[in-house]
Each structure stands twice: as structure tokens, then as C-alpha cells.
Write a protein that holds these residues in place. Structure first.
Motif, PDB file in Angstrom:
ATOM      1  N   PRO A  66      67.530   8.873  40.137  1.00 19.68           N
ATOM      2  CA  PRO A  66      66.774   7.694  39.962  1.00 19.68           C
ATOM      3  C   PRO A  66      65.393   7.863  40.356  1.00 19.68           C
ATOM      4  O   PRO A  66      65.086   8.698  41.119  1.00 19.68           O
ATOM      5  N   GLY A  67      64.386   6.892  40.016  1.00 19.93           N
ATOM      6  CA  GLY A  67      63.131   6.763  40.293  1.00 19.93           C
ATOM      7  C   GLY A  67      62.956   6.618  41.751  1.00 19.93           C
ATOM      8  O   GLY A  67      64.036   6.071  42.557  1.00 19.93           O
ATOM      9  N   PHE A  68      61.833   6.832  42.375  1.00 17.59           N
ATOM     10  CA  PHE A  68      61.582   6.670  43.932  1.00 17.59           C
ATOM     11  C   PHE A  68      60.373   5.947  44.161  1.00 17.59           C
ATOM     12  O   PHE A  68      59.454   6.502  43.619  1.00 17.59           O
ATOM     13  N   GLY A  69      60.234   4.938  44.867  1.00 17.66           N
ATOM     14  CA  GLY A  69      59.016   4.423  45.334  1.00 17.66           C
ATOM     15  C   GLY A  69      59.195   2.655  45.289  1.00 17.66           C
ATOM     16  O   GLY A  69      60.293   2.402  44.837  1.00 17.66           O
ATOM     17  N   PRO A  70      58.282   1.984  45.642  1.00 13.92           N
ATOM     18  CA  PRO A  70      58.343   0.593  45.940  1.00 13.92           C
ATOM     19  C   PRO A  70      58.420   0.040  44.345  1.00 13.92           C
ATOM     20  O   PRO A  70      57.692   0.473  43.523  1.00 13.92           O
ATOM     21  N   ALA A  71      58.844  -1.179  44.368  1.00 16.63           N
ATOM     22  CA  ALA A  71      59.094  -1.936  43.106  1.00 16.63           C
ATOM     23  C   ALA A  71      57.788  -2.512  42.881  1.00 16.63           C
ATOM     24  O   ALA A  71      57.711  -3.055  41.534  1.00 16.63           O
ATOM     25  N   ASP A  72      56.822  -2.662  43.487  1.00 15.49           N
ATOM     26  CA  ASP A  72      55.775  -3.300  43.150  1.00 15.49           C
ATOM     27  C   ASP A  72      54.343  -2.002  43.314  1.00 15.49           C
ATOM     28  O   ASP A  72      53.021  -2.330  43.479  1.00 15.49           O
ATOM     29  N   ALA A  73      54.794  -1.083  42.769  1.00 22.51           N
ATOM     30  CA  ALA A  73      53.803   0.047  42.447  1.00 22.51           C
ATOM     31  C   ALA A  73      52.730  -0.058  41.651  1.00 22.51           C
ATOM     32  O   ALA A  73      53.131  -0.515  40.480  1.00 22.51           O
ATOM     33  N   SER A  74      51.574   0.316  41.895  1.00 18.33           N
ATOM     34  CA  SER A  74      50.652  -0.179  40.933  1.00 18.33           C
ATOM     35  C   SER A  74      50.155   1.553  40.218  1.00 18.33           C
ATOM     36  O   SER A  74      49.411   1.138  39.158  1.00 18.33           O
ATOM     37  N   ALA A 167      52.594  -5.302  38.259  1.00 16.68           N
ATOM     38  CA  ALA A 167      51.620  -4.551  39.190  1.00 16.68           C
ATOM     39  C   ALA A 167      50.967  -3.416  38.827  1.00 16.68           C
ATOM     40  O   ALA A 167      50.123  -2.628  39.314  1.00 16.68           O
ATOM     41  N   LEU A 168      51.621  -2.922  37.582  1.00 14.01           N
ATOM     42  CA  LEU A 168      51.088  -1.643  37.050  1.00 14.01           C
ATOM     43  C   LEU A 168      49.721  -1.496  36.792  1.00 14.01           C
ATOM     44  O   LEU A 168      49.255  -2.426  35.855  1.00 14.01           O
ATOM     45  N   ARG A 169      48.983  -0.405  37.115  1.00 15.43           N
ATOM     46  CA  ARG A 169      47.528  -0.294  36.750  1.00 15.43           C
ATOM     47  C   ARG A 169      47.260   0.986  36.269  1.00 15.43           C
ATOM     48  O   ARG A 169      46.140   1.405  35.306  1.00 15.43           O
ATOM     49  N   ALA A 170      47.925   2.110  36.688  1.00 15.05           N
ATOM     50  CA  ALA A 170      47.748   3.284  36.136  1.00 15.05           C
ATOM     51  C   ALA A 170      48.927   4.287  36.271  1.00 15.05           C
ATOM     52  O   ALA A 170      49.874   4.052  36.997  1.00 15.05           O
ATOM     53  N   ARG A 246      42.589  10.245  41.183  1.00 14.44           N
ATOM     54  CA  ARG A 246      41.901   9.580  40.066  1.00 14.44           C
ATOM     55  C   ARG A 246      42.882   8.473  39.547  1.00 14.44           C
ATOM     56  O   ARG A 246      42.652   7.132  39.256  1.00 14.44           O
ATOM     57  N   GLY A 247      44.066   8.665  39.513  1.00 11.18           N
ATOM     58  CA  GLY A 247      45.157   7.564  39.425  1.00 11.18           C
ATOM     59  C   GLY A 247      45.156   6.624  40.580  1.00 11.18           C
ATOM     60  O   GLY A 247      45.236   5.477  39.810  1.00 11.18           O
ATOM     61  N   ALA A 248      45.014   6.958  41.614  1.00 10.36           N
ATOM     62  CA  ALA A 248      45.093   5.944  42.577  1.00 10.36           C
ATOM     63  C   ALA A 248      43.680   5.017  42.391  1.00 10.36           C
ATOM     64  O   ALA A 248      43.971   3.848  42.721  1.00 10.36           O
ATOM     65  N   GLU A 249      42.534   5.627  42.187  1.00  7.87           N
ATOM     66  CA  GLU A 249      41.527   4.920  42.241  1.00  7.87           C
ATOM     67  C   GLU A 249      41.533   3.819  40.984  1.00  7.87           C
ATOM     68  O   GLU A 249      41.291   2.686  41.110  1.00  7.87           O
ATOM     69  N   ALA A 250      42.303   4.356  39.868  1.00  8.34           N
ATOM     70  CA  ALA A 250      42.552   3.168  38.636  1.00  8.34           C
ATOM     71  C   ALA A 250      43.495   2.419  39.110  1.00  8.34           C
ATOM     72  O   ALA A 250      43.356   1.202  38.310  1.00  8.34           O
ATOM     73  N   ALA A 251      44.432   2.637  40.030  1.00  6.07           N
ATOM     74  CA  ALA A 251      45.493   1.647  40.328  1.00  6.07           C
ATOM     75  C   ALA A 251      44.954   0.752  41.639  1.00  6.07           C
ATOM     76  O   ALA A 251      45.521  -0.227  42.000  1.00  6.07           O
ATOM     77  N   GLY A 252      43.706   0.984  41.886  1.00 11.33           N
ATOM     78  CA  GLY A 252      43.208   0.349  43.172  1.00 11.33           C
ATOM     79  C   GLY A 252      43.701   0.479  44.498  1.00 11.33           C
ATOM     80  O   GLY A 252      43.796  -0.415  45.351  1.00 11.33           O
ATOM     81  N   LEU A 253      44.306   1.996  44.610  1.00 11.75           N
ATOM     82  CA  LEU A 253      44.802   2.291  45.913  1.00 11.75           C
ATOM     83  C   LEU A 253      43.941   2.899  46.811  1.00 11.75           C
ATOM     84  O   LEU A 253      43.175   3.718  46.198  1.00 11.75           O
ATOM     85  N   PRO A 254      43.916   2.768  48.034  1.00  8.65           N
ATOM     86  CA  PRO A 254      43.026   3.436  48.903  1.00  8.65           C
ATOM     87  C   PRO A 254      43.342   4.790  49.179  1.00  8.65           C
ATOM     88  O   PRO A 254      44.502   5.138  49.204  1.00  8.65           O
ATOM     89  N   THR A 255      42.427   5.721  48.971  1.00 13.08           N
ATOM     90  CA  THR A 255      42.807   7.163  49.402  1.00 13.08           C
ATOM     91  C   THR A 255      42.026   7.559  50.596  1.00 13.08           C
ATOM     92  O   THR A 255      40.986   7.078  51.005  1.00 13.08           O
ATOM     93  N   ARG A 256      42.380   8.900  50.837  1.00 13.36           N
ATOM     94  CA  ARG A 256      41.470   9.553  51.978  1.00 13.36           C
ATOM     95  C   ARG A 256      41.138  11.032  51.625  1.00 13.36           C
ATOM     96  O   ARG A 256      41.940  11.734  50.606  1.00 13.36           O
ATOM     97  N   THR A 257      40.279  11.479  52.126  1.00 16.70           N
ATOM     98  CA  THR A 257      39.757  12.750  51.585  1.00 16.70           C
ATOM     99  C   THR A 257      40.132  13.853  52.674  1.00 16.70           C
ATOM    100  O   THR A 257      40.595  13.544  53.707  1.00 16.70           O
TER     101      THR A 257
END
Length: 264
Positions: A66-74, A167-170, A246-257
Motif C-alpha cells: 500500500p501507500g505510505f505517509g500521512p492521510a493529510d499529506a499535501s 489537503a492535496l496541493r502537488a 519544487r513539489g514541496a514548495e508547491a504543496a506549502g511544505l517547509p524544506t531545508r537546504t
């Protein structure tokens, strides 16, 4: 007989079962029981019997993964199918094989995973705002599902995206197979796609509008982190991090460099 539970071996088991699920947890549990594609059932179970020497002490999962990850993933990441000695062995998608090593390391590097290595389904791995799924949930021979197998499995992906839609954005789509499998799922569920339909490529982007016409979701294409693509440097760790970021940014998720030394 009305209301009778469909047989897991019936070709229409996914189509009859997926729409009844009310949560990603319920969907995941149903996916893991599916036996609708005889060729895939035979292959995944044969692999588990024969095993590789390196994994001879493992008790293989040998079921649909099955898939893996939270049910409210963006952010959703869509791959191809479980690896015979990866997800088919460990019971978690992209876990225990070179493709998964590359993907989870990249997710960790940009701050979307709790650890850089995914070894087995009880290793404590967490994803932050991300869910990983596939259009075909059983390991296929030679990593090549048939068109009929892809289409039989399609209702699982359609229902998963429907459950994630609030919740999906990207969506980051890894590989041409996943791209071409996903677009008909979206169109069939009433998502509005650009015309002409977007062409797959690494870094390709396309907006799609959800069935209610309320929100735009961005599709982003990326090469699959297969052993071949990574070893030939068709895809590098830096390229993979870039499309995921790029996907995270479109989804509104914070990232680190940042990246590990020489990991480009």
C-alpha cells in the motif's frame, strides 16, 4: 447477492472495494488483500519462495504494497510499482532497494523524512506532509506491468487521491509510466487537465484543477530513481532533490537546504 463482499481474487475486486473505503488506513488494508491479477500474484509469491541469497533469512511480505505517509499529506509522490526484493520483501513502498535508498535520502536531505535510510516497515521512518504511492501495487516481472494489470489496479489510486484531495496541493510523478498512468486516473475522476495533455519530462510541470473546481494542484515530473538512472547519472541526487523541493514548495511544505559531501 446485494452487499456481498467481493472476492479478493475477482478481476473487479479493486473496482468494487476501493470506493467503499472511508480512510487511507482502510484503503491500505484492502489493497494488501488484493489477488485480482493472477500473473502478479504468482510472481510476487514465487519471489518470496526463492528469495535472494542476501535476504534468505527474511520473511517476505509477498502481498500488494500500500501507500505510505500521512492521510493529510499535501504532497503525493507517485512511482511505478514495488520492487521484487524491495517493497515486496519489506512491505513498504520504496523500502529496501536502491530506488528507495535514493528517494528517502533525498526526502531526508530536504527535511521531509525523519531518517535517510528506509530498511523495513518498522524502522521508525516518518514522512512529513508527504505520501508515497504507486499505480501498480504488486511487484511485476521485469518491472513491467501489463496494461490490463495497470488498469485493474487503477481504482486503488483513484480512491487514494480522492481521500487525499482535501489537503492535496502537488504531485511529483517519478517516471513516464507513472505519468501516463496518473493522467487517466485524474481525468476519469473529473479533474480538469490542460489541453493538449501535458508531456512527461524531468522538471515538466502542469496545473490540474480538482473536480470541485476549487483548487489547482501542480503536477511535477521527474525521472524515476532507478538503479540504472542513478548509475548512469541520467538522474543525480541533486536533480532528485530539486524536483522534490519544487513539489514541496508547491504543496506549502517547509524544506531545508544542504546535501552530503560530494552528493551531487
Amino acid at each position: 447477492m446485494p452487499g456481498r463482499r467481493p472476492s479478493a481474487q475477482a478481476y473487479d475486486f479493486p473496482a468494487r472495494t476501493a470506493p467503499r473505503t472511508q480512510s487511507t488506513g482502510e484503503l491500505d488494508a484492502a489493497v494488501a488483500t488484493c489477488r485480482a491479477c493472477p500473473r502478479l500474484v504468482a510472481w510476487r509469491e514465487e519471489v518470496a519462495r526463492v528469495r535472494r541469497r542476501a535476504f534468505r533469512d527474511w520473511e517476505y511480505w509477498a502481498r500488494p504494497v500500500p501507500g505510505f505517509g500521512p492521510a493529510d499529506a499535501s504532497l503525493v509522490i507517485v512511482g511505478l510499482a514495488p520492487a521484487a526484493h524491495g517493497g515486496n520483501r519489506t512491505g513498504r513502498i520504496f523500502t529496501g532497494d536502491p530506488s528507495g535508498d535514493a528517494l528517502y535520502a533525498a526526502l531526508y536531505d530536504i527535511g521531509l523524512a525523519s531518517q535517510p535510510v528506509a530498511a523495513h516497515r518498522d524502522d521508525g521512518m516518518e514522512l512529513y506532509g508527504v505520501r508515497i504511492t504507486v499505480p501498480v501495487h504488486c511487484a511485476p516481472p521485469a518491472n513491467r506491468p501489463t496494461t490490463a494489470e495497470r488498469d485493474t489496479c487503477r481504482p486503488w489510486l483513484a480512491r487514494e487521491l480522492d481521500l487525499l484531495r482535501p489537503a492535496l496541493r502537488a504531485v511529483v510523478v517519478l517516471g513516464a509510466f507513472a505519468w501516463h498512468a496518473l493522467l487517466p486516473v485524474l481525468a476519469g475522476a473529473g479533474w480538469r487537465l490542460p489541453s493538449p495533455r501535458p508531456v512527461f519530462g524531468h522538471g515538466a510541470e502542469a496545473p490540474v484543477v480538482d473536480p470541485a473546481g476549487e483548487r489547482e494542484v501542480r503536477l511535477i515530473g521527474g525521472y524515476h530513481p532507478s538503479l540504472r538512472n542513478m548509475s548512469t547519472r541520467t538522474l543525480t541526487p541533486a536533480m532528485l532533490r530539486d524536483v522534490l523541493r519544487r513539489g514541496a514548495e508547491a504543496a506549502g511544505l517547509p524544506t531545508r537546504t544542504g546535501a552530503r559531501p560530494l552528493d551531487t
